[in-house]
Write a protein that holds these residues in place. Structure first.
Motif, PDB file in Angstrom:
ATOM      1  N   ALA A 199      41.822  67.106  73.437  1.00 36.20           N
ATOM      2  CA  ALA A 199      41.573  67.779  74.719  1.00 36.20           C
ATOM      3  C   ALA A 199      41.443  69.292  74.566  1.00 36.20           C
ATOM      4  CB  ALA A 199      42.685  67.447  75.709  1.00 36.20           C
ATOM      5  N   THR A 200      42.039  69.843  73.530  1.00 28.64           N
ATOM      6  CA  THR A 200      41.987  71.290  73.331  1.00 28.64           C
ATOM      7  C   THR A 200      40.782  71.703  72.490  1.00 28.64           C
ATOM      8  OG1 THR A 200      43.399  71.100  71.396  1.00 28.64           O
ATOM      9  CG2 THR A 200      44.483  71.562  73.496  1.00 28.64           C
ATOM     10  N   GLN A 201      39.905  70.746  72.189  1.00 30.73           N
ATOM     11  CA  GLN A 201      38.733  71.039  71.369  1.00 30.73           C
ATOM     12  C   GLN A 201      37.468  70.987  72.210  1.00 30.73           C
ATOM     13  OE1 GLN A 201      39.369  67.943  68.513  1.00 30.73           O
ATOM     14  NE2 GLN A 201      40.213  69.375  67.038  1.00 30.73           N
ATOM     15  N   LEU A 202      36.456  71.673  71.715  1.00 36.89           N
ATOM     16  CA  LEU A 202      35.189  71.775  72.421  1.00 36.89           C
ATOM     17  C   LEU A 202      34.059  71.425  71.465  1.00 36.89           C
ATOM     18  CD1 LEU A 202      33.811  73.016  75.065  1.00 36.89           C
ATOM     19  CD2 LEU A 202      33.473  75.019  73.630  1.00 36.89           C
TER      20      LEU A 202
ATOM     21  N   TYR B  76      26.359  76.039  55.823  1.00 39.77           N
ATOM     22  CA  TYR B  76      26.897  76.960  56.814  1.00 39.77           C
ATOM     23  C   TYR B  76      27.922  77.924  56.233  1.00 39.77           C
ATOM     24  CZ  TYR B  76      24.634  74.158  60.351  1.00 39.77           C
ATOM     25  OH  TYR B  76      23.699  73.513  61.103  1.00 39.77           O
ATOM     26  N   GLY B  77      28.365  77.678  55.019  1.00 37.20           N
ATOM     27  CA  GLY B  77      29.410  78.530  54.460  1.00 37.20           C
ATOM     28  C   GLY B  77      30.705  78.285  55.204  1.00 37.20           C
ATOM     29  N   SER B  78      31.452  79.320  55.501  1.00 32.98           N
ATOM     30  CA  SER B  78      32.721  79.185  56.219  1.00 32.98           C
ATOM     31  C   SER B  78      32.495  79.303  57.719  1.00 32.98           C
ATOM     32  CB  SER B  78      33.697  80.272  55.770  1.00 32.98           C
ATOM     33  OG  SER B  78      34.022  80.095  54.422  1.00 32.98           O
ATOM     34  N   LEU B  79      32.806  78.233  58.429  1.00 33.77           N
ATOM     35  CA  LEU B  79      32.740  78.256  59.893  1.00 33.77           C
ATOM     36  C   LEU B  79      33.961  79.012  60.418  1.00 33.77           C
ATOM     37  CD1 LEU B  79      31.729  74.546  60.574  1.00 33.77           C
ATOM     38  CD2 LEU B  79      30.245  76.548  60.652  1.00 33.77           C
ATOM     39  N   PRO B  80      33.907  79.486  61.652  1.00 32.05           N
ATOM     40  CA  PRO B  80      35.091  80.130  62.227  1.00 32.05           C
ATOM     41  C   PRO B  80      36.315  79.211  62.147  1.00 32.05           C
ATOM     42  CG  PRO B  80      33.183  80.558  63.601  1.00 32.05           C
ATOM     43  CD  PRO B  80      32.754  79.553  62.555  1.00 32.05           C
TER      44      PRO B  80
ATOM     45  N   TYR C 241      13.921  68.421  71.388  1.00 33.45           N
ATOM     46  CA  TYR C 241      14.009  68.976  70.037  1.00 33.45           C
ATOM     47  C   TYR C 241      13.964  67.815  69.044  1.00 33.45           C
ATOM     48  CZ  TYR C 241      15.555  73.251  72.317  1.00 33.45           C
ATOM     49  OH  TYR C 241      15.624  74.368  73.105  1.00 33.45           O
ATOM     50  N   GLU C 242      13.697  68.121  67.769  1.00 33.35           N
ATOM     51  CA  GLU C 242      13.643  67.073  66.745  1.00 33.35           C
ATOM     52  C   GLU C 242      15.029  66.632  66.278  1.00 33.35           C
ATOM     53  OE1 GLU C 242      11.427  68.796  63.551  1.00 33.35           O
ATOM     54  OE2 GLU C 242       9.500  68.366  64.472  1.00 33.35           O
ATOM     55  N   GLN C 243      15.900  67.598  66.018  1.00 35.34           N
ATOM     56  CA  GLN C 243      17.184  67.329  65.384  1.00 35.34           C
ATOM     57  C   GLN C 243      18.328  67.946  66.170  1.00 35.34           C
ATOM     58  OE1 GLN C 243      15.741  65.025  62.760  1.00 35.34           O
ATOM     59  NE2 GLN C 243      17.781  65.626  62.210  1.00 35.34           N
ATOM     60  N   GLU C 244      19.531  67.423  65.909  1.00 36.72           N
ATOM     61  CA  GLU C 244      20.734  68.026  66.475  1.00 36.72           C
ATOM     62  C   GLU C 244      21.859  67.937  65.464  1.00 36.72           C
ATOM     63  OE1 GLU C 244      23.823  66.524  67.517  1.00 36.72           O
ATOM     64  OE2 GLU C 244      23.315  64.463  67.175  1.00 36.72           O
ATOM     65  N   GLU C 245      22.745  68.899  65.558  1.00 39.66           N
ATOM     66  CA  GLU C 245      23.965  68.895  64.764  1.00 39.66           C
ATOM     67  C   GLU C 245      25.108  69.186  65.712  1.00 39.66           C
ATOM     68  OE1 GLU C 245      24.030  70.778  60.962  1.00 39.66           O
ATOM     69  OE2 GLU C 245      21.850  70.756  60.837  1.00 39.66           O
ATOM     70  N   GLN C 246      26.249  68.537  65.457  1.00 38.01           N
ATOM     71  CA  GLN C 246      27.391  68.728  66.345  1.00 38.01           C
ATOM     72  C   GLN C 246      28.535  69.371  65.574  1.00 38.01           C
ATOM     73  OE1 GLN C 246      28.812  65.211  68.322  1.00 38.01           O
ATOM     74  NE2 GLN C 246      30.468  66.295  69.315  1.00 38.01           N
ATOM     75  N   PHE C 247      29.230  70.256  66.269  1.00 38.63           N
ATOM     76  CA  PHE C 247      30.396  70.951  65.735  1.00 38.63           C
ATOM     77  C   PHE C 247      31.528  70.778  66.730  1.00 38.63           C
ATOM     78  CE2 PHE C 247      26.532  72.945  64.389  1.00 38.63           C
ATOM     79  CZ  PHE C 247      26.723  73.210  63.047  1.00 38.63           C
ATOM     80  N   SER C 248      32.753  70.861  66.248  1.00 39.31           N
ATOM     81  CA  SER C 248      33.903  70.747  67.136  1.00 39.31           C
ATOM     82  C   SER C 248      34.974  71.728  66.698  1.00 39.31           C
ATOM     83  CB  SER C 248      34.463  69.319  67.081  1.00 39.31           C
ATOM     84  OG  SER C 248      35.541  69.187  67.966  1.00 39.31           O
ATOM     85  N   GLY C 249      35.710  72.229  67.677  1.00 36.90           N
ATOM     86  CA  GLY C 249      36.771  73.168  67.367  1.00 36.90           C
ATOM     87  C   GLY C 249      37.525  73.579  68.607  1.00 36.90           C
ATOM     88  N   PRO C 250      38.451  74.515  68.446  1.00 36.56           N
ATOM     89  CA  PRO C 250      39.315  74.916  69.557  1.00 36.56           C
ATOM     90  C   PRO C 250      38.572  75.676  70.655  1.00 36.56           C
ATOM     91  CG  PRO C 250      39.757  76.258  67.611  1.00 36.56           C
ATOM     92  CD  PRO C 250      38.781  75.200  67.204  1.00 36.56           C
ATOM     93  N   LYS C 251      38.907  75.348  71.890  1.00 37.14           N
ATOM     94  CA  LYS C 251      38.307  76.035  73.039  1.00 37.14           C
ATOM     95  C   LYS C 251      38.598  77.525  73.011  1.00 37.14           C
ATOM     96  CE  LYS C 251      38.353  72.121  76.188  1.00 37.14           C
ATOM     97  NZ  LYS C 251      38.870  71.564  77.439  1.00 37.14           N
ATOM     98  N   THR C 252      39.717  77.886  72.407  1.00 39.77           N
ATOM     99  CA  THR C 252      40.131  79.294  72.389  1.00 39.77           C
ATOM    100  C   THR C 252      39.187  80.194  71.605  1.00 39.77           C
ATOM    101  OG1 THR C 252      41.571  78.817  70.514  1.00 39.77           O
ATOM    102  CG2 THR C 252      42.581  78.787  72.703  1.00 39.77           C
ATOM    103  N   SER C 253      38.369  79.604  70.725  1.00 34.79           N
ATOM    104  CA  SER C 253      37.433  80.425  69.944  1.00 34.79           C
ATOM    105  C   SER C 253      35.978  80.007  70.152  1.00 34.79           C
ATOM    106  CB  SER C 253      37.795  80.379  68.455  1.00 34.79           C
ATOM    107  OG  SER C 253      37.674  79.068  67.962  1.00 34.79           O
TER     108      SER C 253
END
Length: 142
Positions: free
Chosen positions: A55-58, A77-81, A97-109
């Motif tokens: 729940a705390t991830q976006l 991508y090297g180092s993600l935040p 669009y042709e392609q998509e990539e998904q990322f996940s992480g804290p809402k705070t950043s």
């Protein structure tokens, strides 16, 4: 098939759990990186481990279209935040669009991650790898 720990070198050193995802359908396990992973099917029906959203991830989606003759090009991508990770990629059919990539992480950043992705994808566009891209916090409706 049962969901049993695999003790080979490959399974003990990767980030995801040391279990065959196809044997643990729908289950959540702790990975070797101490985060939660869930066994889910990809679009071909093959089960793989995907990090479990909390729940705390976006999520963020990077949608893009390759430039002519650059189809299928890849990048690092090297180092993600801090706290963010790459979840997966696929076709963005129906999203314009042709392609998509998904990322996940804290809402705070989230603003830091959005800026990172905007800068990264703008660089790919300037290099002629992509014709266009969009960064979204939700997947566009078909």
């Amino acid at each position: 098939m049962s969901c049993k720990k695999v003790r080979t070198q490959k399974y003990l050193t990767r980030k995801s759990p040391p279990f065959h995802a196809k044997d643990c359908v729908g289950k959540t396990k702790t990975g070797n990186d101490n985060t939660e992973w869930t066994s889910v099917a990809d679009k071909r029906g093959i089960y793989t481990w995907k990090k479990t959203m909390k729940a705390t991830q976006l999520p963020f989606f990077a949608l893009y279209t390759f430039a002519p003759n650059r189809q299928g090009e890849s990048w690092d991508y090297g180092s993600l935040p801090t706290g963010w990770w790459w979840v997966g990629s696929g076709s963005a059919d129906g999203a314009g669009y042709e392609q998509e990539e998904q990322f996940s992480g804290p809402k705070t950043s989230q603003s830091k991650m959005r800026k990172f992705l905007e800068t990264f994808f703008e660089g790919l566009k300037k290099k002629g790898v992509l014709t266009r891209y969009a960064i979204r916090s939700s997947y566009p409706k078909h």
